[in-house]
Design an enzyme around this catalytic site. Structure first.
Site, PDB file in Angstrom:
ATOM      1  CG  ASN A  71     -30.027  12.123  51.424  1.00  0.00           C
ATOM      2  OD1 ASN A  71     -31.169  12.480  51.159  1.00  0.00           O
ATOM      3  ND2 ASN A  71     -29.367  12.604  52.447  1.00  0.00           N
ATOM      4  CD  GLU A  88     -36.835  18.790  56.981  1.00  0.00           C
ATOM      5  OE1 GLU A  88     -36.525  17.679  56.512  1.00  0.00           O
ATOM      6  OE2 GLU A  88     -37.349  18.945  58.094  1.00  0.00           O
ATOM      7  CB  CYS A 105     -28.921  16.533  55.571  1.00  0.00           C
ATOM      8  SG  CYS A 105     -30.134  15.746  56.623  1.00  0.00           S
TER       9      CYS A 105
END
Ligand code: NAP
Length: 489
Positions: free
Chosen positions: A158, A256, A290
């Site tokens: 992303n 993450e 995110c």
């Protein structure tokens, strides 16, 4: 796999300072998500052997690289940053074509990457240690930071240009060497990065890249005992697997992972401002961030007005190919992701929620060449519905109504995730209570979820493990302490 068109460029791995064919000789076509008839290139389907070779090269390069002065490593990184700055437009065009985001969004990645490079060039030259007066006579006690060794850097699709920079640059600056695995859907961004490292003249083996499927070579990279640190950004499912493998070798991790980011609106006067910020934070990058706001938790007395204001703003989105300057929202990354998002929307309806805006896959003409989903607002959602619990990772925002601020915080925390949380409120006591009680790595008051280049970035619960990235905390992952005692008399 082949697209059958031999004029399409074939790209290679970057290992030991050279461009290398994958050992199995297999390649896959990488498609533009905005127009799947556009084959960007053929990319290596690397094998475990390729991954092992990349680790070997990084391992070999480590002693010399780690012994350079920080200032010498900084010079290499400065050259990389200069080349990057000159190439922002071309990089953004490649990124837009490969990931599907709009050109405006794509321009932000190399730009931000440049800023973060400069931050870390400085940071690596002021690596602090610990000195304390010894409790013994004539003894000096000094703890210094030392690099770990080989770092595996694994990134998602992303932010395919910025995320690897955020991993590779701090690793190199602190004296580590790197094996980088880009996401299967965005290898071109990985190639563009390696071209810059190559042009900047980094010594062979200091940074290496293997392209292909994480499911094929991820375990081999993460389980290799020569890998001393794994910096991973991606889903919680894969992060959990990596953590298990790393634990067997006591390999350090910086994970993450996913999010289900809540945004409470409670006693906030300027609902127009809140609606602007929430809409932008929910739908930027087609909701595939995110840190996207994905759950609005609003006090019942302001709910109707807020939903109306958000719905009005959602009408302004123009869907299409990100390279078209009129377009403000690109497609989702691929068909599988699109199908999954549509299933979530259907599940909400089945569970009794209401599709207040959007909710459809766009079809016909140019829309048939990719997977385009209207920005979607789902209301009448309750905390136990699937869309309130699971990360959707698409242009879908849900609204949950509550009767008190305490209930709002409780709903916000009723999640396995803890990445970014926002509050819009004019009530000072609630602002402080939210900061104190919300279970989240990052907390935002009266704005969306934008972060600073120099501040730590990360999550708690199932959203993150290990030292936060970016900013000063990053060095806690990329270095270990070595404590030196000298009896000098
Ligand atoms: P993903 O499926 O977890 O993939 C992330 C990376 O891990 C990819 O390079 C993938 O390779 C690789 N991988 C897959 N299986 C592996 C294995 N067994 N061992 C090692 N690596 C493996 O995530 P994604 O779909 O790319 O990205 C979306 C997710 O990333 C969302 O959950 C989002 O919230 C999260 N994300 C988090 C942050 C954050 O900072 N917290 C930032 C951005 C995104 P392949 O592509 O080849 O499968």
């Amino acid at each position: 796999m082949s697209s059958g068109n031999e004029s399409i460029k074939r790209y290679l791995n970057y290992i030991g300072g050279s461009w290398k064919e994958p050992t199995g000789g297999e390649y896959y076509p990488n498609l533009n998500p905005a127009d799947e008839t556009d084959v960007i290139g053929h990319f290596p389907l690397s094998t475990v052997d390729d991954a092992v070779e990349a680790v070997s090269q990084a391992h070999r390069a480590f002693p010399a690289w780690s012994r350079l002065l920080p200032q010498q490593r900084a010079q290499y990184i400065s050259r990389f940053a200069e080349l990057l700055e000159k190439d922002v437009q071309r990089i953004a065009e490649g990124l837009c074509r490969e990931e599907g985001k709009t050109m405006k969004e794509a321009m932000g990645e190399p730009g931000r990457g440049y800023t973060e490079c400069n931050y870390f060039i400085g940071e690596a030259q002021r690596l602090d240690g610990i000195t304390m007066p010894s409790d013994r006579a004539n003894v000096s006690s000094v703890a210094v930071r030392v690099p770990l060794g080989v770092i595996a850097a694994i990134s998602p699709w992303n932010f395919p240009f910025l995320t690897p920079i955020r991993k590779i640059i701090p690793a190199l600056a602190t004296g580590n060497t790197v094996v980088f695995k880009p996401a299967y859907d965005t290898p071109l961004c990985g190639v563009m990065l390696m071209e810059l490292f190559d042009q900047a003249g980094f010594p062979p083996g200091v940074v290496n890249m293997v392209i292909g499927r994480g499911s094929t070579m991820g375990d081999a990279i993460c389980g290799d005992p020569r890998v001393k640190g794994i910096t991973f950004t991606g889903s919680t499912t894969v992060g959990r697997r990596i953590n298990r493998i790393a634990a067997a070798n006591f390999t350090k991790v910086q994970l993450e992972m996913g999010g289900k980011n809540p945004c409470i609106v409670a006693q906030y006067q300027d609902l127009n401002r809140a609606a602007d910020a929430i809409t932008a934070a929910a739908f930027a990058v087609t909701g595939q961030r995110c840190t996207s706001i994905s759950r609005v938790i609003v006090m019942r007395n302001q709910a109707e007005e807020l939903e109306t204001l958000i719905t009005e703003r959602m009408k302004s989105y123009v869907l299409g190919k990100g390279s078209d300057p009129q377009v403000t929202m690109g497609p989702v990354i691929n068909r599988a992701a699109g199908e999954s998002i549509m299933q979530y929307i259907r599940s909400a309806e089945e569970e009794g929620a209401k599709i207040r805006a959007g909710g459809r896959q766009l079809t016909g003409g140019k829309f048939d060449k990719g997977f385009y989903i209207e920005p979607t607002l789902i209301t009448e959602v309750t905390p136990k519905m699937k869309v309130a619990i699971e990360e959707i990772f698409g242009p879908v925002l849900v609204v949950i109504k509550v009767d008190s601020f305490e209930e709002a915080v409780s709903v916000a925390n009723d999640s396995e995730y803890g990445l970014a949380a926002s509050l819009f409120s004019d009530n000072l006591a609630w602002i402080h209570e939210f900061q104190a009680n919300v279970e989240s790595g990052m907390v935002h008051i009266n704005h969306g979820t934008v972060t600073d280049a120099c501040m730590p970035f990360g999550g708690v619960k199932s959203s993150g493990l290990g030292p936060f990235s970016k900013g000063s905390t990053n060095k806690d992952f990329y270095t270990n302490y070595k404590v030196n005692y000298v009896q000098y008399r």
